[in-house]
Scaffold this active site. Structure first.
Site, mmCIF file in Angstrom:
data_model
loop_
_atom_site.group_PDB
_atom_site.id
_atom_site.type_symbol
_atom_site.label_atom_id
_atom_site.label_comp_id
_atom_site.label_asym_id
_atom_site.label_seq_id
_atom_site.Cartn_x
_atom_site.Cartn_y
_atom_site.Cartn_z
ATOM 1 N N ARG A 86 -1.590 9.211 9.075
ATOM 2 C CA ARG A 86 -1.433 7.779 9.368
ATOM 3 C C ARG A 86 -0.976 6.993 8.145
ATOM 4 O O ARG A 86 -1.505 7.171 7.044
ATOM 5 C CB ARG A 86 -2.758 7.204 9.868
ATOM 6 C CG ARG A 86 -2.733 5.719 10.116
ATOM 7 C CD ARG A 86 -4.030 5.241 10.722
ATOM 8 N NE ARG A 86 -5.153 5.425 9.856
ATOM 9 C CZ ARG A 86 -5.586 4.519 8.980
ATOM 10 N NH1 ARG A 86 -4.991 3.348 8.869
ATOM 11 N NH2 ARG A 86 -6.633 4.768 8.227
ATOM 12 N N GLU A 117 0.850 -1.194 0.000
ATOM 13 C CA GLU A 117 0.000 0.000 0.000
ATOM 14 C C GLU A 117 0.884 1.241 0.000
ATOM 15 O O GLU A 117 2.088 1.157 0.273
ATOM 16 C CB GLU A 117 -0.961 -0.003 1.196
ATOM 17 C CG GLU A 117 -2.109 -1.000 1.006
ATOM 18 C CD GLU A 117 -3.100 -1.046 2.150
ATOM 19 O OE1 GLU A 117 -2.914 -0.303 3.135
ATOM 20 O OE2 GLU A 117 -4.052 -1.832 2.064
ATOM 21 N N HIS A 162 -9.164 10.015 2.702
ATOM 22 C CA HIS A 162 -8.736 8.903 1.841
ATOM 23 C C HIS A 162 -8.879 9.339 0.392
ATOM 24 O O HIS A 162 -9.868 9.977 0.032
ATOM 25 C CB HIS A 162 -9.608 7.673 2.131
ATOM 26 C CG HIS A 162 -9.045 6.401 1.583
ATOM 27 N ND1 HIS A 162 -9.017 6.118 0.237
ATOM 28 C CD2 HIS A 162 -8.468 5.344 2.200
ATOM 29 C CE1 HIS A 162 -8.452 4.922 0.051
ATOM 30 N NE2 HIS A 162 -8.103 4.433 1.233
ATOM 31 N N ARG A 222 -0.820 9.162 1.565
ATOM 32 C CA ARG A 222 -2.254 9.353 1.371
ATOM 33 C C ARG A 222 -2.652 10.831 1.276
ATOM 34 O O ARG A 222 -3.476 11.203 0.446
ATOM 35 C CB ARG A 222 -2.948 8.684 2.556
ATOM 36 C CG ARG A 222 -4.387 8.514 2.412
ATOM 37 C CD ARG A 222 -4.909 7.663 3.541
ATOM 38 N NE ARG A 222 -4.825 6.251 3.234
ATOM 39 C CZ ARG A 222 -5.279 5.298 4.038
ATOM 40 N NH1 ARG A 222 -5.806 5.610 5.186
ATOM 41 N NH2 ARG A 222 -5.198 4.028 3.691
ATOM 42 N N HIS A 229 -11.787 10.163 6.338
ATOM 43 C CA HIS A 229 -11.577 8.735 6.575
ATOM 44 C C HIS A 229 -11.144 8.404 7.995
ATOM 45 O O HIS A 229 -11.597 7.413 8.571
ATOM 46 C CB HIS A 229 -10.511 8.259 5.583
ATOM 47 C CG HIS A 229 -10.228 6.794 5.622
ATOM 48 N ND1 HIS A 229 -11.202 5.852 5.353
ATOM 49 C CD2 HIS A 229 -9.087 6.099 5.891
ATOM 50 C CE1 HIS A 229 -10.666 4.638 5.461
ATOM 51 N NE2 HIS A 229 -9.393 4.763 5.797
HETATM 52 P P1 FAD Z 1 -14.368 1.345 15.652
HETATM 53 O O1 FAD Z 1 -14.026 0.083 14.971
HETATM 54 O O2 FAD Z 1 -14.943 2.427 14.820
HETATM 55 O O3 FAD Z 1 -15.390 1.020 16.822
HETATM 56 C C1 FAD Z 1 -16.000 2.052 17.552
HETATM 57 C C2 FAD Z 1 -17.103 1.442 18.388
HETATM 58 O O4 FAD Z 1 -17.621 2.408 19.292
HETATM 59 C C3 FAD Z 1 -18.298 0.955 17.590
HETATM 60 O O5 FAD Z 1 -18.709 -0.256 18.162
HETATM 61 C C4 FAD Z 1 -19.336 2.050 17.823
HETATM 62 O O6 FAD Z 1 -20.662 1.614 17.710
HETATM 63 C C5 FAD Z 1 -19.024 2.404 19.256
HETATM 64 N N1 FAD Z 1 -19.493 3.716 19.711
HETATM 65 C C6 FAD Z 1 -19.244 4.924 19.180
HETATM 66 N N2 FAD Z 1 -19.823 5.886 19.924
HETATM 67 C C7 FAD Z 1 -20.434 5.264 20.956
HETATM 68 C C8 FAD Z 1 -21.205 5.701 22.059
HETATM 69 N N3 FAD Z 1 -21.486 6.997 22.286
HETATM 70 N N4 FAD Z 1 -21.697 4.782 22.917
HETATM 71 C C9 FAD Z 1 -21.461 3.459 22.721
HETATM 72 N N5 FAD Z 1 -20.747 2.986 21.687
HETATM 73 C C10 FAD Z 1 -20.234 3.877 20.821
HETATM 74 N N6 FAD Z 1 -7.551 0.676 8.953
HETATM 75 C C11 FAD Z 1 -6.598 -0.242 8.695
HETATM 76 O O7 FAD Z 1 -5.626 -0.379 9.458
HETATM 77 N N7 FAD Z 1 -6.702 -1.049 7.596
HETATM 78 C C12 FAD Z 1 -7.749 -0.976 6.734
HETATM 79 O O8 FAD Z 1 -7.829 -1.720 5.766
HETATM 80 C C13 FAD Z 1 -8.751 0.004 6.977
HETATM 81 N N8 FAD Z 1 -9.809 0.140 6.144
HETATM 82 C C14 FAD Z 1 -10.811 0.997 6.487
HETATM 83 C C15 FAD Z 1 -11.966 1.055 5.684
HETATM 84 C C16 FAD Z 1 -13.026 1.854 6.052
HETATM 85 C C17 FAD Z 1 -14.270 1.897 5.191
HETATM 86 C C18 FAD Z 1 -12.942 2.648 7.226
HETATM 87 C C19 FAD Z 1 -14.088 3.523 7.635
HETATM 88 C C20 FAD Z 1 -11.802 2.611 8.005
HETATM 89 C C21 FAD Z 1 -10.737 1.786 7.646
HETATM 90 N N9 FAD Z 1 -9.587 1.714 8.424
HETATM 91 C C22 FAD Z 1 -8.619 0.802 8.133
HETATM 92 C C23 FAD Z 1 -9.516 2.433 9.697
HETATM 93 C C24 FAD Z 1 -9.876 1.440 10.817
HETATM 94 O O9 FAD Z 1 -10.892 0.582 10.364
HETATM 95 C C25 FAD Z 1 -10.355 2.142 12.072
HETATM 96 O O10 FAD Z 1 -9.529 3.212 12.398
HETATM 97 C C26 FAD Z 1 -10.356 1.159 13.229
HETATM 98 O O11 FAD Z 1 -11.129 0.031 12.898
HETATM 99 C C27 FAD Z 1 -10.891 1.833 14.480
HETATM 100 O O12 FAD Z 1 -11.113 0.851 15.458
HETATM 101 P P2 FAD Z 1 -11.733 1.282 16.843
HETATM 102 O O13 FAD Z 1 -11.939 0.046 17.621
HETATM 103 O O14 FAD Z 1 -10.930 2.359 17.428
HETATM 104 O O15 FAD Z 1 -13.133 1.952 16.447
HETATM 105 C C1 SIN Z 2 -7.780 1.031 2.613
HETATM 106 O O1 SIN Z 2 -8.045 -0.147 2.470
HETATM 107 O O2 SIN Z 2 -7.410 1.786 1.720
HETATM 108 C C2 SIN Z 2 -7.883 1.613 3.981
HETATM 109 C C3 SIN Z 2 -6.640 1.335 4.672
HETATM 110 C C4 SIN Z 2 -6.505 2.213 5.846
HETATM 111 O O3 SIN Z 2 -7.322 3.094 6.106
HETATM 112 O O4 SIN Z 2 -5.520 2.015 6.555
#
Ligand code: FAD
Ligand code: SIN
Length: 518
Positions: free
Chosen positions: A373, A116, A231, A277, A338
């Site tokens: 990032r 990537e 993104h 990015r 993103h």
């Molecule tokens: P999240 O996975 O967003 O979880 C947050 C949780 O908190 C959820 O369960 C939500 O419901 C809950 N929540 C929020 N507010 C409240 C509240 N007030 N009360 C109770 N619950 C609440 N990163 C990579 O490293 N590789 C990738 O390939 C990649 N692809 C991505 C693709 C997409 C479409 C997106 C949007 C992001 C991507 N990212 C990727 C970024 C990565 O997915 C996220 O940064 C990461 O998953 C965040 O994890 P987290 O556990 O911090 O939050």
């Molecule tokens: C992607 O698959 O391009 C998202 C990867 C990332 O947000 O780290």
């Protein structure tokens, strides 16, 4: 108000919350709340994969250097070191819990590593081609289900933290429009990001920045709020959501073309499609402006139909649903909000400045990502810092006696729940305002204008609500104001923060901007 008690309260069930809960489970009763179904999170939709220095050609030290370089001089080195050094162990642990990452064709035991942007080695593990996040959620939720000390409460939204004299004793949560005070010896915020404050975003509906807003109101320090990552490639079709078109598509050779079907990246950066990015997003944005178009194209036609269908099945089928065969047609794309590099300021073990309050994942700002990032470092952060934070929350939890005492004497804030007429229209206006005035390019005039317009909605941030949409709107307004304030204070351009009136990385660019509510 109903009062409940648990040892550890984890808010959020993405990768960070689930990993923290697993770590905490041997130290007491854990309650994991989430505002929607358990899987609804950014984690679930992650596509490209998870970066880890595990391939034969890679080294932890190279992953470290790549992360620092992408962070544009603002990463905390100690935080990056922990990420890259502990990453391999966390991945092997996940595999031992049943994670199935893709392997090389014909070699079942050999993990397949993808490339990537801004990675100098192939180091991205992926699952189901482009469904890596789904696999992580599956494995972590299954693991949590086997642990009897973890209770999961879906459709339970954290409204505010219970904080007195700089100590956090849990949170006020709302379930079926009823407020409940949940007391805990340690509270872990793992609420993810805030992409929904922008009208164009890859983020799911739950990403409304609730954790940042609640933490700020509770006296926690927030850092680097100006660093929002855009993104480069989300699907651009008027009738379709801004579905992410993974970075890995460019890693496998996808090319960017302008609206006249001409390649343009060579004019912007020597690494072209694989530049960092923020560089690619700004290049697309500039090219859109130059050609008077609202999109560019991502062209995969040279990749081969079989390869595209096998490597990117989710992208292929989703685009087909909207009438696009990506093996035959260039895909219309535009940049989208993103990821949040800033957030609740923590040390490298998840402690915030509020005793009893911890944060992990996208909600936290450990400084691991600096100003930008590196792709696929976020899922790894969730695993590494989810575990670290769970460990320190268990070690440094409040004493049960103190929490029980507080539970008896706690007076809930007077509840005069309001209702806002036309709140969904206000949400739409806010999201468009943030996109236009505080998005990929910002300047003093656009930021002052946004600040003034936000002022119209101050009454919302001073009220209390019991419906999810209204609570979210209040949080979205609060954190938009902080992003604008930070973006005004940073009068230079670093990483993802680009000021068209201060386009250089000059002056005091190395400082971090921190806010604590007075
Ligand atoms: P999240 O996975 O967003 O979880 C947050 C949780 O908190 C959820 O369960 C939500 O419901 C809950 N929540 C929020 N507010 C409240 C509240 N007030 N009360 C109770 N619950 C609440 N990163 C990579 O490293 N590789 C990738 O390939 C990649 N692809 C991505 C693709 C997409 C479409 C997106 C949007 C992001 C991507 N990212 C990727 C970024 C990565 O997915 C996220 O940064 C990461 O998953 C965040 O994890 P987290 O556990 O911090 O939050
Ligand atoms: C992607 O698959 O391009 C998202 C990867 C990332 O947000 O780290």
């Amino acid at each position: 108000m109903i009062r409940e008690h648990t040892d550890f309260l984890v808010i959020g069930s993405g990768v960070a919350g689930l990993r923290a809960a697993i770590e905490l489970s041997s130290a007491g009763r854990v309650t994991v709340i989430t505002k929607d179904v358990a899987t609804e999170s950014s984690t679930e939709y992650a596509q490209g994969g998870i970066a880890v220095a595990l391939s034969d050609e890679d080294e932890v030290g190279i992953h470290y250097e790549d992360t620092l370089r992408a962070g544009d001089g603002l990463c905390r080195e100690e935080a990056v070191k922990a990420l890259v050094e502990e990453g391999p162990e966390r991945i092997l642990e996940l595999i031992s819990w049943g994670a199935e990452f893709d392997t090389e064709a014909g070699k079942k035991q050999k993990l397949a590593f993808g490339l990537e942007a801004a990675h100098s080695r192939k180091r991205i593990l992926h699952a189901g081609g482009d469904s890596t996040g789904k696999e992580l959620e599956r494995v972590l939720i299954n693991k949590v289900k086997t642990i009897s000390s973890i209770k999961r409460l879906p459709f339970t939204l954290a409204q505010d933290l219970i904080v007195e004299d700089g100590v956090c004793y849990g949170a006020i949560v709302v379930s079926e429009r009823r407020p409940v005070a949940v007391f805990a010896r340690a509270t872990v915020l793992a609420t993810g990001g805030l992409g929904q404050i922008y009208s164009i975003t890859t983020n799911p509906q739950v990403a409304t920045g609730d954790g940042y807003a609640a933490a700020y109101r509770a006296g926690a320090a927030l850092e680097d709020m100006e660093f929002v990552q855009f993104h480069p490639t989300s699907l651009y079709l008027p009738s379709a959501p801004h579905f992410l078109l993974t970075e890995a598509l460019r890693g496998e050779g996808g090319k960017l073309l302008n609206v006249n079907l001409k390649p343009f990246m060579a004019g912007y950066h020597p690494d072209m499609e694989l530049a960092p990015r923020d560089v690619v997003s700004r290049a697309i944005f500039t090219e859109m402006g130059r050609t008077g178009a609202d999109h560019v194209y991502l062209d995969l036609r040279d990749m081969g139909e079989d390869f595209v269908k096998r490597r990117f099945p989710r992208v292929f089928s989703t685009c087909l649903k909207y009438g696009f065969d990506i093996t035959r047609q260039p895909i219309p794309v535009c940049p989208a909000a993103h990821y949040m590099m800033g957030g609740v300021k923590t040390d490298v073990t998840g402690h915030t400045n509020v005793k009893g309050l911890f944060a992990a994942g996208e909600a936290a700002c450990t400084g691991v990502h600096g100003a930008n990032r590196l792709a696929s470092n976020s899922l790894l952060e969730g695993l590494v810092y989810g575990k670290r934070t769970g460990q320190s929350a268990a070690d440094d939890a409040l004493r049960s006696e103190d929490v029980l005492k507080k539970q008896k004497t706690f007076f809930p804030p007077p509840a005069h729940p309001h209702s806002i007429p036309a709140h969904d229209e206000i949400r739409g206006d806010l999201r468009r305002l943030m996109w236009q005035n505080a998005g990929i390019l910002r300047n003093e005039d656009s930021l002052i204008d946004a600040e003034k317009k936000l002022g119209r909605w101050r009454y919302i941030t001073e009220s209390s609500f019991l419906s999810r949409r209204e609570i979210e709107l209040k949080n979205m307004i609060d954190i938009s104001a902080l992003i604008i304030r930070a973006a005004r204070l940073r009068k230079n351009s670093v990483g993802a923060h680009f000021r068209s009136d201060y386009p250089q990385k000059t002056g005091d660019w190395q400082r971090h901007i921190t806010f604590v509510k007075e």
